[in-house]
Design an enzyme around this catalytic site. Structure first.
Site, PDB file in Angstrom:
ATOM      1  N   LYS A  26       0.827  -1.204   0.000  1.00  0.00           N
ATOM      2  CA  LYS A  26       0.000   0.000   0.000  1.00  0.00           C
ATOM      3  C   LYS A  26       0.868   1.263   0.000  1.00  0.00           C
ATOM      4  CE  LYS A  26      -3.591  -0.105   2.684  1.00  0.00           C
ATOM      5  NZ  LYS A  26      -4.720  -0.256   1.755  1.00  0.00           N
ATOM      6  N   ARG A 352      -3.142  -1.752  -6.311  1.00  0.00           N
ATOM      7  CA  ARG A 352      -2.333  -2.953  -6.077  1.00  0.00           C
ATOM      8  C   ARG A 352      -2.624  -3.920  -7.204  1.00  0.00           C
ATOM      9  NH1 ARG A 352      -5.641  -4.755  -0.628  1.00  0.00           N
ATOM     10  NH2 ARG A 352      -7.645  -5.188  -1.616  1.00  0.00           N
ATOM     11  N   HIS A 468     -15.845  -8.920   0.706  1.00  0.00           N
ATOM     12  CA  HIS A 468     -14.780  -9.763   1.258  1.00  0.00           C
ATOM     13  C   HIS A 468     -14.873 -11.179   0.702  1.00  0.00           C
ATOM     14  CE1 HIS A 468     -13.114 -12.563   4.310  1.00  0.00           C
ATOM     15  NE2 HIS A 468     -12.143 -11.669   4.368  1.00  0.00           N
ATOM     16  N   ARG A 574       3.514 -47.178  -9.877  1.00  0.00           N
ATOM     17  CA  ARG A 574       3.593 -47.975  -8.645  1.00  0.00           C
ATOM     18  C   ARG A 574       2.887 -49.308  -8.895  1.00  0.00           C
ATOM     19  NH1 ARG A 574       1.687 -42.778  -7.280  1.00  0.00           N
ATOM     20  NH2 ARG A 574       3.059 -41.549  -5.937  1.00  0.00           N
ATOM     21  N   ARG A 630       8.255 -48.884 -11.316  1.00  0.00           N
ATOM     22  CA  ARG A 630       8.905 -49.274 -10.063  1.00  0.00           C
ATOM     23  C   ARG A 630       8.454 -50.682  -9.693  1.00  0.00           C
ATOM     24  NH1 ARG A 630       7.481 -45.989  -4.699  1.00  0.00           N
ATOM     25  NH2 ARG A 630       5.617 -47.294  -4.796  1.00  0.00           N
ATOM     26  N   GLU A 752      16.022 -42.934  -2.099  1.00  0.00           N
ATOM     27  CA  GLU A 752      15.058 -42.588  -1.044  1.00  0.00           C
ATOM     28  C   GLU A 752      15.602 -42.888   0.351  1.00  0.00           C
ATOM     29  OE1 GLU A 752      11.516 -44.957  -1.797  1.00  0.00           O
ATOM     30  OE2 GLU A 752      12.745 -46.407  -2.896  1.00  0.00           O
ATOM     31  N   GLY A 773      12.993 -40.332  -4.725  1.00  0.00           N
ATOM     32  CA  GLY A 773      11.698 -40.570  -4.074  1.00  0.00           C
ATOM     33  C   GLY A 773      11.624 -39.723  -2.823  1.00  0.00           C
ATOM     34  N   THR A 774      11.230 -38.461  -2.985  1.00  0.00           N
ATOM     35  CA  THR A 774      11.374 -37.501  -1.891  1.00  0.00           C
ATOM     36  C   THR A 774      10.396 -37.726  -0.745  1.00  0.00           C
ATOM     37  OG1 THR A 774      10.012 -35.950  -3.173  1.00  0.00           O
ATOM     38  CG2 THR A 774      12.409 -35.707  -3.309  1.00  0.00           C
ATOM     39  N   ASN A 775       9.340 -38.502  -0.960  1.00  0.00           N
ATOM     40  CA  ASN A 775       8.457 -38.808   0.178  1.00  0.00           C
ATOM     41  C   ASN A 775       9.233 -39.591   1.240  1.00  0.00           C
ATOM     42  OD1 ASN A 775       6.486 -37.645  -1.392  1.00  0.00           O
ATOM     43  ND2 ASN A 775       5.498 -39.566  -1.950  1.00  0.00           N
ATOM     44  N   ASP A 776       9.831 -40.712   0.814  1.00  0.00           N
ATOM     45  CA  ASP A 776      10.595 -41.533   1.762  1.00  0.00           C
ATOM     46  C   ASP A 776      11.930 -40.900   2.129  1.00  0.00           C
ATOM     47  OD1 ASP A 776       8.764 -43.464   2.273  1.00  0.00           O
ATOM     48  OD2 ASP A 776       9.604 -44.983   0.948  1.00  0.00           O
ATOM     49  N   CYS A 838      10.238 -37.991  -8.197  1.00  0.00           N
ATOM     50  CA  CYS A 838       8.918 -38.583  -8.380  1.00  0.00           C
ATOM     51  C   CYS A 838       8.063 -38.557  -7.110  1.00  0.00           C
ATOM     52  CB  CYS A 838       9.027 -40.014  -8.902  1.00  0.00           C
ATOM     53  SG  CYS A 838       9.868 -41.142  -7.776  1.00  0.00           S
ATOM     54  N   TYR A 858      14.030 -34.205 -15.170  1.00  0.00           N
ATOM     55  CA  TYR A 858      12.568 -34.223 -15.229  1.00  0.00           C
ATOM     56  C   TYR A 858      11.979 -34.213 -13.831  1.00  0.00           C
ATOM     57  CZ  TYR A 858      12.651 -39.234 -14.045  1.00  0.00           C
ATOM     58  OH  TYR A 858      12.838 -40.442 -13.403  1.00  0.00           O
TER      59      TYR A 858
END
Length: 892
Positions: A26, A352, A468, A574, A630, A752, A773-776, A838, A858
């Site tokens: 602002k 804005r 709003h 999977r 996999r 992983e 395998g970024t989850n594990d 992945c 990728y």
């Protein structure tokens, strides 16, 4: 000495539009509008650094601040010819918040500050309009009492409503000056009764009370919730803008309004907005009076009978329309503006970058490229990738039966069905149970933000297109119907009445935010068409990005959806999901219960035809694009029956003794199955399982002429991968000999486990690709279970331990360091190694930006996030290029 205060107004300003970090959005934009010659009432901005100091020093101000504010206030007095606190010629002020990014309605504002009994009398005499004066005075008491003194707004409203009932009137505009005076006395009596102290009459006390309240509002629950939803760091703080008041409520030649330089719902290039004659700003958005359209076109489009500003105030409208074009040309983006007309003179109070729906964002970007306002690269960077989610979900089937019971304003496009909920807290609880909710309110307020966030749609009985509810819903991508006056809501009985019919909490309704229609029950939907502006922007994004985008998919429906959304292959199939089919699970269980290798092989080979068929369908849908499969990953116990009934039925079908089945189940039990007998460990100990899957892959691939990518999960050592890669090569050789045909293929692994990242240089001797395998990897690096972390993660984020949930946005410092290490070490061994991600992070824009920095080839994400990933990947490439150019320029 630190400069804490920056002045603006007239044709000069001490700040600039690029100082948002210091002056807030602002304050920076008020300074910028002043510097380009637009009519901005003079004022000053207290910087965000004061907010930081305030919270770091037990809510106290820097010692120099008071003197700097006093000087800035004197500059306003000089510019306006009025004096703050003067009884004859009083200067009144507005005090508003302003973070560096727009947070509409989340923090506090005080208008008409400086009024007391003496200054009110002087203003009445000066203006010759006592009714305006005392209307402004009561507004100030209401706002200040609510925002600064902590009194409930409805307590003031109750007094106001009682007066209208006593006088047999319905509108605030019908209250006379004498009526307002009586109400003011009642307001002040109520303040003293509730707080034990009088309403402050000293303008300086009022000013510092308001400044403190705005800084305090940075940490109120609704602001905290909004920041968490929109990933706004707490450390940014808010600025405070103090500005001389201009009045839209002095008479019929006065007005106030809110406008967008283009339609924020559709992106159509016309002046979109609302105004009210003889009103102040909050009247436009509060829904107390029905706002009127700015333009004749808008009035006709909304089928309104109320006159447009273009008709009522043609000269001022022409000036406002000119300002609209000046602002768009200057900022090169759609603007959200606030203005006031005082005695026929236009004043600009805010500009804005306007919040918009995803459809509008795409259209505005494409149109501005065609208008040569921006380049296609700038257009890509303008669009929030997460907002595309709005376009990727179904809309109402136009041929479906619809029982339309009411119609309001089409405030935010899209369609939603769900259970009626009247309170934000209840909506949040229901949403946690997986229920779809329509939040139904008379009008929403910033305190409803958490309920609006979880709701599928929002319905209000009051409020306009800039209310709003409308603004927040568009920003969140929620369908919204606003101002549906045919509906009456009774919070006490938790019911709402439409055309005489009573609906209770939990009943299902459908709303269409594109038409404003409200319907009973659930209405069928159709899939979105991804063409036009969407296709054009995606085309630009695909040309700009470096990384390819794949999808996590294992069913034909997933794969088809992914292709429709532009996926360039499958980054994670999977295979275990295919085993849970009721027709196959019995064979899987028999394989697990087999007591010898021959029996186990016989059982698992029964799955071969179905598994081959699965892969063949995926290969056919992908038509030569890469498909990474996999091999079986989860522990065996996940496939086993668990209830007594299921165990008995399985034993009977398999012709096994029940006691033996129960014994085997006990043997399979693991204390920590996610770190137990799963992934490659299954392939090592029960090679016949992987052998069947490998055979199915190659038989399907040979028939469809694709190059399969076979991925071994949960590798911790090079030896594990070496053993299993040989299994793949042996079976491939057998099949090539049987079929008298060879195809290309690659074998790689998921990274992983931290050890795999550390040993990447060695593992790359056998692995032809890595997929993170970024989850594990997040679980094993942080020692956190993603299934359980949600119980305490909000507290961790609130206390600043994590900036964001590491299962949503990649932990760059820890997990990211392992990814960078594995990338560098893997490519030392194999320079041409293909690298991808992945996990769920593959669809998160911030994580995608990190993948670009690291140099992955990728990203792979769920099918519905493919367009988000395509756009985010393009933005990551462009930003990295821009950063490199800036560094080179600096070095030169």
């Amino acid at each position: 000495m630190t400069k804490w205060v920056y002045g603006f107004g007239g044709t000069t300003s001490e700040g600039r539009g690029d100082m948002k970090n210091l002056l807030g959005g602002k304050g920076a934009n008020l300074a910028e509008m002043s510097s380009i010659g637009l009519p901005v009432p003079p004022g000053f901005t207290i910087t965000t650094e004061v907010c930081t100091h305030y919270y770091q020093n037990t809510q106290s101000f820097p010692s120099e601040l008071k003197d700097q504010v006093t000087k800035a206030l004197a500059d306003i007095e000089k510019a306006t010819g009025m004096r703050f606190g003067d009884a004859q010629n009083p200067l009144l002020l507005s005090v508003r918040s302003g973070a560096r990014v727009s947070m509409p309605g989340m923090m506090d504002t005080v208008l008409n500050l400086g009024l007391n009994d003496e200054t009110a009398e002087g203003l009445a005499q000066k203006s010759g309009n006592p009714r305006f004066t005392y209307d402004s005075y009561r507004r100030f008491i209401m706002m200040y009492g609510d925002v600064v003194m902590g009194l409930a707004h409805h307590d003031f409203e109750d007094i106001l409503d009682q007066h209208k009932r006593d006088m047999d009137i319905t509108e605030d505009t019908d209250i006379t000056a004498e009526g307002w005076k009586k109400i003011i006395v009642q307001f002040k009596d109520m303040v003293k009764r509730e707080l034990g102290k009088p309403f402050p009459a000293d303008p300086q006390e009022q000013l510092w009370g308001a400044i403190s309240a705005v800084f305090k509002s940075w940490m109120v629950p609704r602001a905290i919730a909004y920041r968490q939803i929109n990933d706004i760091p707490e450390s940014w703080g808010t600025a405070v803008s103090v500005q001389s008041m201009v009045f839209g409520n002095m008479g019929q030649d006065c007005a106030t309004g809110v406008a967008f330089t283009r339609d924020p719902s559709t992106g159509e290039n016309y002046f979109y907005g609302e105004y009210l004659v003889n009103a102040q700003g909050e009247d436009v958005v509060a829904g107390i009076r029905t706002p009127q359209s700015l333009t004749i076109y808008g009035k006709e489009k909304e089928k309104s009978q109320l006159p447009a500003m273009e008709e009522v105030m043609p000269d001022v409208f022409a000036q406002l329309d000119q300002v609209r074009h000046i602002l768009e040309k200057h900022y090169r983006d759609m603007q959200d503006i606030e203005f006031t007309v005082q005695k026929g003179t236009l004043y600009m109070l805010q500009t804005r970058t306007g919040k918009r729906t995803a459809a509008a964002a795409l259209k505005i970007a494409v149109d501005m490229v065609k208008e040569k306002l921006i380049t296609s690269d700038e257009a890509i960077l303008r669009i929030d990738p997460q907002a595309l989610d709005q376009l990727l979900h179904p809309t109402l089937d136009p041929h479906a039966h619809k029982q339309i019971v009411a119609k309001g304003l089409p405030a935010s496009p899209g369609a939603a069905s769900g259970k009626i909920m009247f309170h934000a807290d209840d909506a949040e609880k229901a949403a946690k149970k997986g229920e779809k909710i329509i939040l139904c309110r008379v009008e929403t307020s910033p305190d409803d933000i958490h309920g609006m966030h979880v709701a599928a749609g929002i319905l209000t009985t009051r409020g306009g297109m800039t209310s709003h509810a409308a603004v927040v819903a568009r920003g969140m991508g929620r369908a919204c119907v606003a101002g549906c006056g045919a509906i009456t809501i009774d919070y006490k009985t938790a019911t709402m009445t439409i055309m005489g019919a009573e609906l209770k909490e939990g009943d299902i309704i459908t709303i269409d935010g594109s038409t404003g229609e409200v319907m009973l029950g659930q209405v069928p939907t159709i899939q979105p068409e991804l063409s036009g502006d969407f296709a054009e922007v995606m085309g630009w994004a695909d040309k700009a990005r470096r990384m390819s985008v794949r999808a996590n998919a294992e069913t034909p429906l997933d794969a088809s959806t992914a292709r429709r959304f532009g996926a360039e292959g499958i980054g994670l199939c999977r295979t275990e999901h295919m085993f849970f089919d009721p027709a196959r699970i019995q064979h899987v269980r028999e394989m697990i219960f087999a007591t010898s290798t021959p029996y186990r092989r016989d059982a698992v080979m029964k799955l071969l035809p179905a598994q081959k068929g699965d892969f063949k369908k995926l290969f056919e849908i992908m038509k030569g694009l890469p498909v990474t499969i996999r091999l079986l990953d989860p522990p065996l116990h996940e496939f086993m029956p668990h209830s007594d009934k299921d165990i008995t039925e399985f034993a009977k079908a398999a012709k096994l003794d029940l006691a033996r089945v129960q014994t085997r189940l006990a043997e399979l039990h693991e204390a920590n199955p996610m770190l137990g007998h799963r992934g490659c460990r299954l392939g090592i100990t029960f090679p016949e399982i992987y052998a069947m899957q490998i055979r199915a892959i190659f038989e399907a691939a040979i028939e469809t002429d694709v190059t399969p990518e076979i991925m071994i999960p949960l590798i911790a050592t090079h030896k594990e991968l070496e053993i299993l890669k040989k299994l793949v090569e042996d079976i491939a050789g057998e099949i090539f000999a049987e079929q008298k045909k060879k195809i290309s293929y690659t074998v790689g692994t998921m990274i992983e486990l931290p050890r795999a990242a550390l040993m990447a240089e060695e593992i790359a001797r056998s692995a032809e690709f890595f997929s993170f395998g970024t989850n594990d990897l997040t679980q094993t690096t942080l020692g956190l279970s993603r299934d359980d972390a949600g119980k305490f993660m909000p507290e961790y984020i609130q206390q600043g331990i994590f900036e964001k949930d590491p299962f949503t946005t990649l932990d760059k410092a820890g997990v990211g360091q392992l990814i960078q290490m594995a990338t560098d070490r893997g490519r030392q061994t194999r320079p041409d190694m293909k690298l991808g991600i992945c996990g769920e992070h593959g669809g998160d824009p911030a994580s995608i930006a990190f993948c670009e920095e690291v140099g992955l080839d990728y990203i792979s994400c769920s099918p519905y996030r493919v367009p988000i990933a395509r756009l985010a990947a393009a933005q990551a490439t462009l930003r990295l290029q821009k950063s490199a150019q800036a560094k080179n320029k600096k070095a030169a």
